[in-house]
Scaffold this motif. Sequence first.
Motif, mmCIF file in Angstrom:
data_model
loop_
_atom_site.group_PDB
_atom_site.id
_atom_site.type_symbol
_atom_site.label_atom_id
_atom_site.label_comp_id
_atom_site.label_asym_id
_atom_site.label_seq_id
_atom_site.Cartn_x
_atom_site.Cartn_y
_atom_site.Cartn_z
ATOM 1 N N ILE A 1 -15.447 -20.251 -39.133
ATOM 2 C CA ILE A 1 -14.958 -21.344 -38.178
ATOM 3 C C ILE A 1 -14.253 -20.544 -37.162
ATOM 4 O O ILE A 1 -13.581 -19.509 -37.167
ATOM 5 C CB ILE A 1 -13.761 -21.854 -39.087
ATOM 6 N N ALA A 2 -14.301 -21.041 -36.012
ATOM 7 C CA ALA A 2 -13.683 -20.745 -34.833
ATOM 8 C C ALA A 2 -12.333 -20.769 -35.004
ATOM 9 O O ALA A 2 -11.763 -21.763 -35.438
ATOM 10 C CB ALA A 2 -14.119 -21.433 -33.666
ATOM 11 N N HIS A 3 -11.516 -19.860 -34.469
ATOM 12 C CA HIS A 3 -9.928 -19.632 -34.564
ATOM 13 C C HIS A 3 -9.467 -20.977 -33.869
ATOM 14 O O HIS A 3 -9.700 -21.015 -32.891
ATOM 15 C CB HIS A 3 -9.479 -18.428 -33.750
ATOM 16 N N PRO A 4 -8.860 -21.977 -34.814
ATOM 17 C CA PRO A 4 -8.504 -22.995 -34.176
ATOM 18 C C PRO A 4 -7.771 -23.327 -32.764
ATOM 19 O O PRO A 4 -8.247 -24.148 -32.151
ATOM 20 C CB PRO A 4 -7.572 -23.620 -35.266
ATOM 21 N N PRO A 5 -6.819 -22.558 -32.653
ATOM 22 C CA PRO A 5 -6.238 -22.586 -31.411
ATOM 23 C C PRO A 5 -6.875 -22.283 -30.070
ATOM 24 O O PRO A 5 -6.982 -22.971 -29.190
ATOM 25 C CB PRO A 5 -4.830 -21.554 -31.389
ATOM 26 N N TRP A 6 -7.830 -21.160 -30.363
ATOM 27 C CA TRP A 6 -8.641 -20.918 -29.388
ATOM 28 C C TRP A 6 -9.829 -21.935 -29.135
ATOM 29 O O TRP A 6 -10.064 -22.244 -27.912
ATOM 30 C CB TRP A 6 -9.381 -19.554 -29.716
ATOM 31 N N ASN A 7 -10.038 -22.658 -30.132
ATOM 32 C CA ASN A 7 -11.198 -23.729 -30.142
ATOM 33 C C ASN A 7 -10.540 -24.596 -29.262
ATOM 34 O O ASN A 7 -11.407 -25.278 -28.765
ATOM 35 C CB ASN A 7 -11.673 -23.876 -31.577
ATOM 36 N N GLY B 1 -20.798 -40.009 -49.961
ATOM 37 C CA GLY B 1 -20.065 -39.567 -50.991
ATOM 38 C C GLY B 1 -20.192 -38.181 -51.221
ATOM 39 O O GLY B 1 -20.113 -37.336 -52.329
ATOM 40 N N ILE B 2 -20.616 -37.285 -50.134
ATOM 41 C CA ILE B 2 -20.377 -35.972 -50.228
ATOM 42 C C ILE B 2 -19.136 -35.200 -49.593
ATOM 43 O O ILE B 2 -18.736 -36.054 -48.664
ATOM 44 C CB ILE B 2 -21.533 -35.108 -49.106
ATOM 45 N N GLU B 3 -18.434 -34.544 -50.506
ATOM 46 C CA GLU B 3 -17.238 -34.027 -50.105
ATOM 47 C C GLU B 3 -17.077 -33.496 -48.939
ATOM 48 O O GLU B 3 -18.082 -32.610 -48.425
ATOM 49 C CB GLU B 3 -16.594 -33.250 -51.078
ATOM 50 N N ARG B 4 -16.162 -33.648 -48.244
ATOM 51 C CA ARG B 4 -15.705 -32.728 -46.762
ATOM 52 C C ARG B 4 -15.442 -31.419 -47.460
ATOM 53 O O ARG B 4 -14.606 -30.894 -48.154
ATOM 54 C CB ARG B 4 -14.334 -33.082 -46.197
ATOM 55 N N SER B 5 -16.221 -30.230 -46.735
ATOM 56 C CA SER B 5 -16.028 -29.017 -47.251
ATOM 57 C C SER B 5 -15.844 -27.950 -46.032
ATOM 58 O O SER B 5 -16.040 -28.532 -44.985
ATOM 59 C CB SER B 5 -17.274 -28.518 -48.416
ATOM 60 N N LEU B 6 -16.314 -26.752 -46.292
ATOM 61 C CA LEU B 6 -16.314 -25.792 -45.146
ATOM 62 C C LEU B 6 -17.675 -26.229 -44.574
ATOM 63 O O LEU B 6 -17.736 -26.045 -43.224
ATOM 64 C CB LEU B 6 -16.625 -24.355 -45.921
ATOM 65 N N THR B 7 -18.608 -26.740 -44.990
ATOM 66 C CA THR B 7 -19.962 -27.194 -44.356
ATOM 67 C C THR B 7 -19.374 -28.169 -43.392
ATOM 68 O O THR B 7 -19.796 -28.347 -42.009
ATOM 69 C CB THR B 7 -20.784 -27.727 -45.238
ATOM 70 N N TRP B 8 -18.713 -29.031 -43.480
ATOM 71 C CA TRP B 8 -17.902 -30.218 -42.729
ATOM 72 C C TRP B 8 -17.534 -29.639 -41.561
ATOM 73 O O TRP B 8 -17.658 -30.016 -40.159
ATOM 74 C CB TRP B 8 -17.149 -30.979 -43.455
ATOM 75 N N LEU B 9 -16.581 -28.532 -41.578
ATOM 76 C CA LEU B 9 -15.896 -27.758 -40.491
ATOM 77 C C LEU B 9 -16.966 -27.207 -39.455
ATOM 78 O O LEU B 9 -16.854 -27.212 -38.548
ATOM 79 C CB LEU B 9 -14.798 -26.946 -41.028
ATOM 80 N N THR B 10 -17.738 -26.352 -40.356
ATOM 81 C CA THR B 10 -18.983 -25.523 -39.741
ATOM 82 C C THR B 10 -19.596 -26.434 -38.742
ATOM 83 O O THR B 10 -19.911 -26.309 -37.445
ATOM 84 C CB THR B 10 -19.572 -24.743 -40.301
ATOM 85 N N HIS B 11 -20.332 -27.700 -39.255
ATOM 86 C CA HIS B 11 -20.773 -28.476 -38.607
ATOM 87 C C HIS B 11 -20.109 -29.348 -37.452
ATOM 88 O O HIS B 11 -20.735 -29.692 -36.580
ATOM 89 C CB HIS B 11 -21.796 -29.625 -39.632
ATOM 90 N N SER B 12 -19.141 -29.624 -37.760
ATOM 91 C CA SER B 12 -18.230 -30.495 -36.887
ATOM 92 C C SER B 12 -18.080 -29.581 -35.409
ATOM 93 O O SER B 12 -18.016 -30.299 -34.430
ATOM 94 C CB SER B 12 -17.223 -31.531 -37.439
#
Length: 414
Positions: free
Chosen positions: A148-154, A5-16
């Motif tokens: 967050i890593a730049h998405p196209p480069w990532n 029940g924890i919302e996806r947030s910036l933490t989600w992106l940094t961890h994934s």
Amino acid sequence: MPLLGIERSLTWLTHSQSHGIIQIFGWAGLFVMGLAYHVVPRIFNRPIQYPVPQQLSMWLVILGLLLRFTGQSLYTLPIAGLFLIVAGILLFIAMFVFTWTLYGVIRYSASKSGPAEIWLVTGVIWSVLSGAIHLVIMFRMAMHGEPIAHPPWNEALIHVAIFGFITSFIFGLSVKAIRGFLLLKPPHERMNRLSLVLLQIGLVMVVVGRFGELGQVVAPVGLILSSVGAGMFVVALRLFEPASKSVHRIPIGYLRYHWYVRLGFSWLLLGCVMLILIALDEIGLTNMVAVQVSLPVIHVLTLGFVTNLIFGAASRFIPIFEGADIRYPHLMNVAFVLLTISIVIRLAFGFSISEIGERALGISGASGFIGIILFSIMIFQVMTQSARDAYSKRVAAIGRVKLEMNRDAPLVKF
Ligand code: HEM
């Protein structure tokens, strides 16, 4: 997180994102590097420097990934940027040491152009390029203070690391060792080479297209070429054709490893089809795939293809390298089922985000994780003295029986 029940947030992106890099370089990368250090000198028939490069590259990968994870997930720390830069440098040096050591083996070898050798050479080149691309991404994150890593480069890094670095080694070892173990017919050599060329051109286009931000054609066409190339390899390997002949060998290792190998390559084929559909959508020629499908496709490739191949190859090769017996082969049967459940659920519920889908993804994660734990138990057990003793006793007993049989056999006079 969604299951709790924890919302996806910036933490989600940094961890994934940091999870993705740790899995690719840590789980798949270290495994491939270990196997390559062992097998490449044998395939190229040249000695290798040992043990400094192996230990150095292993520790540098571990340290680099720890810093990457800490720097990205604790991005509010004042020294997070420094962590990311050091992480990038350490991982790059690790990949450089790995490449340089294998280059020392390959350079003096008489045969560099065999069907397996060509894949190993390209794998070596892409491994150092993956380290370099990761370094550039870390510098950008640190300089811009971005969590967050730049998405196209990532995305370019993920494709280069999965297809260029990891998959090239898997293909090279498949043509040589897995082909021998499964008694496959000789590979279609021309198709093998064509597959290699398409994969290389495709990956270069993905990198140039994503880094140069060249619109919606260059990188997607690169994705299509590399997917067609990877798919062609499966045909060239003749994995799904009947075996050429049967030979009698003393059984060692997990004997159903071919389940993993064949299922892994099937996931690869499915992953390639999905990548082609995604690329056609990006070019604007079709509109077939929901956006969310881009995430399940990563796990079709990484859990479905790469992890199945690691499980299959490790459960067969490591007992041979160690001269050891597997005590609990049924753990690998259960791991096979759990891993497959994990990928199937992820795929089935990855197309749209819903409440039930979020729960299912949590179950998929747990199932895959338990599968990986079972595999680890099996591998750690193989690397013990008692496993080596069990194998020696069994082989000695077989040797004694054969000796007795030969002694009792009547002598033939000419
Ligand atoms: C049971 C095992 C695994 C679980 C539960 C898991 C879970 C996740 C999750 C939740 C994400 C975030 C994006 C999404 O929602 O799909 C993700 C991303 C990712 N995972 Fe996994 N994963 C697993 C195994 C692996 C393995 C074995 C690899 C590679 C060998 C891998 C590579 C990646 C990559 C490359 C990304 C994308 C990161 C990015 O967007 O930068 N994962 N994973």
